[in-house]
Motif scaffolding. Structure first.
Motif, mmCIF file in Angstrom:
data_model
loop_
_atom_site.group_PDB
_atom_site.id
_atom_site.type_symbol
_atom_site.label_atom_id
_atom_site.label_comp_id
_atom_site.label_asym_id
_atom_site.label_seq_id
_atom_site.Cartn_x
_atom_site.Cartn_y
_atom_site.Cartn_z
ATOM 1 N N LYS A 131 8.901 -29.945 9.593
ATOM 2 C CA LYS A 131 9.374 -28.790 8.834
ATOM 3 C C LYS A 131 8.674 -27.505 9.281
ATOM 4 N N HIS A 184 10.494 -25.712 11.875
ATOM 5 C CA HIS A 184 11.719 -25.127 11.340
ATOM 6 C C HIS A 184 11.415 -23.836 10.575
ATOM 7 N N ASP A 185 10.343 -23.827 9.811
ATOM 8 C CA ASP A 185 10.027 -22.687 8.952
ATOM 9 C C ASP A 185 9.196 -21.603 9.635
ATOM 10 N N TYR A 186 8.523 -21.937 10.742
ATOM 11 C CA TYR A 186 7.618 -20.994 11.389
ATOM 12 C C TYR A 186 7.896 -20.919 12.882
ATOM 13 N N LYS A 224 9.485 -17.599 9.686
ATOM 14 C CA LYS A 224 10.827 -17.210 10.129
ATOM 15 C C LYS A 224 11.629 -16.704 8.944
ATOM 16 N N ARG A 225 12.522 -15.802 9.214
ATOM 17 C CA ARG A 225 13.478 -15.355 8.210
ATOM 18 C C ARG A 225 14.670 -16.323 8.227
ATOM 19 N N ASP A 226 15.517 -16.227 7.205
ATOM 20 C CA ASP A 226 16.661 -17.134 7.111
ATOM 21 C C ASP A 226 17.603 -16.998 8.300
ATOM 22 N N TYR A 227 17.821 -15.761 8.785
ATOM 23 C CA TYR A 227 18.748 -15.591 9.902
ATOM 24 C C TYR A 227 18.146 -16.152 11.191
ATOM 25 N N ASP A 228 16.807 -16.145 11.333
ATOM 26 C CA ASP A 228 16.177 -16.772 12.498
ATOM 27 C C ASP A 228 16.410 -18.274 12.483
ATOM 28 N N LYS A 229 16.317 -18.884 11.294
ATOM 29 C CA LYS A 229 16.533 -20.321 11.178
ATOM 30 C C LYS A 229 17.971 -20.669 11.541
ATOM 31 N N ARG A 230 18.916 -19.848 11.070
ATOM 32 C CA ARG A 230 20.325 -20.108 11.383
ATOM 33 C C ARG A 230 20.581 -19.974 12.882
ATOM 34 N N GLN A 231 19.951 -18.979 13.520
ATOM 35 C CA GLN A 231 20.136 -18.807 14.966
ATOM 36 C C GLN A 231 19.588 -20.013 15.728
#
Length: 158
Positions: free
Chosen positions: A15, A18-20, A128-135
């Motif tokens: 995780k 994914h988050d960082y 990371k921001r939410d849009y970074d995770k989606r990218q």
């Protein structure tokens, strides 16, 4: 008895990646009790919600869960106790400076045995921001799709 060789991973923090965004990694030893080592050797540990923090010129690992050793007696350890990380003074100063100035955080990525010694891999990370995770998810899905198409083409299915 001969010493263990190689690297045996006990737990990894999927995780965290994914988050960082992981900028740098450092390997550190851990100050553990006997029952903690035995529980780790049995492959039991969790890095969910774990983090490292600088306190009084030392680095400590918080919220890492090592379950009690099943054959342990009254000498058993507390599962979520704060554990001291063993690093050289220069590494501690470098990490604490980056955390203080750049607003980074220290996240454990893996716990493993390296040549018989319990080690933890600490990552200097930026959230990371939410849009970074989606990218990142979109890039991974696109890469999977490309590999699937190349596999089908190689097998003559297309």
């Amino acid at each position: 008895m001969p010493r263990e060789k190689g690297r045996k991973v006990v737990a990894s923090n999927r995780k965290a990646r994914h988050d960082y965004t992981i900028l740098d990694t450092v390997e550190a030893g851990m100050a553990l009790t006997g029952t903690e080592v035995k529980s780790l050797r049995a492959g039991r540990a969790s890095l969910v919600d774990a983090f490292a923090q600088v306190s009084n010129g030392e680095i400590f690992l918080h919220a890492m869960h090592i379950p009690e050793y099943t054959q342990g007696t009254w000498t058993n350890h507390e599962p979520r106790r704060i554990r001291k990380l063993l690093l050289k003074r220069g590494e501690i100063l470098k990490l604490s400076g980056k955390v203080r100035e750049d607003g980074l955080t220290m996240v454990p990525l893996q716990v493993y045995f390296s040549d018989g010694w319990a080690k933890v891999e600490i990552g200097l990370a930026r959230g990371k921001r939410d849009y970074d995770k989606r990218q990142d998810l979109a890039k991974r899905d696109a890469a999977k799709e490309i590999n699937r198409a190349l596999g089908r083409r190689g097998k003559g299915m297309d």
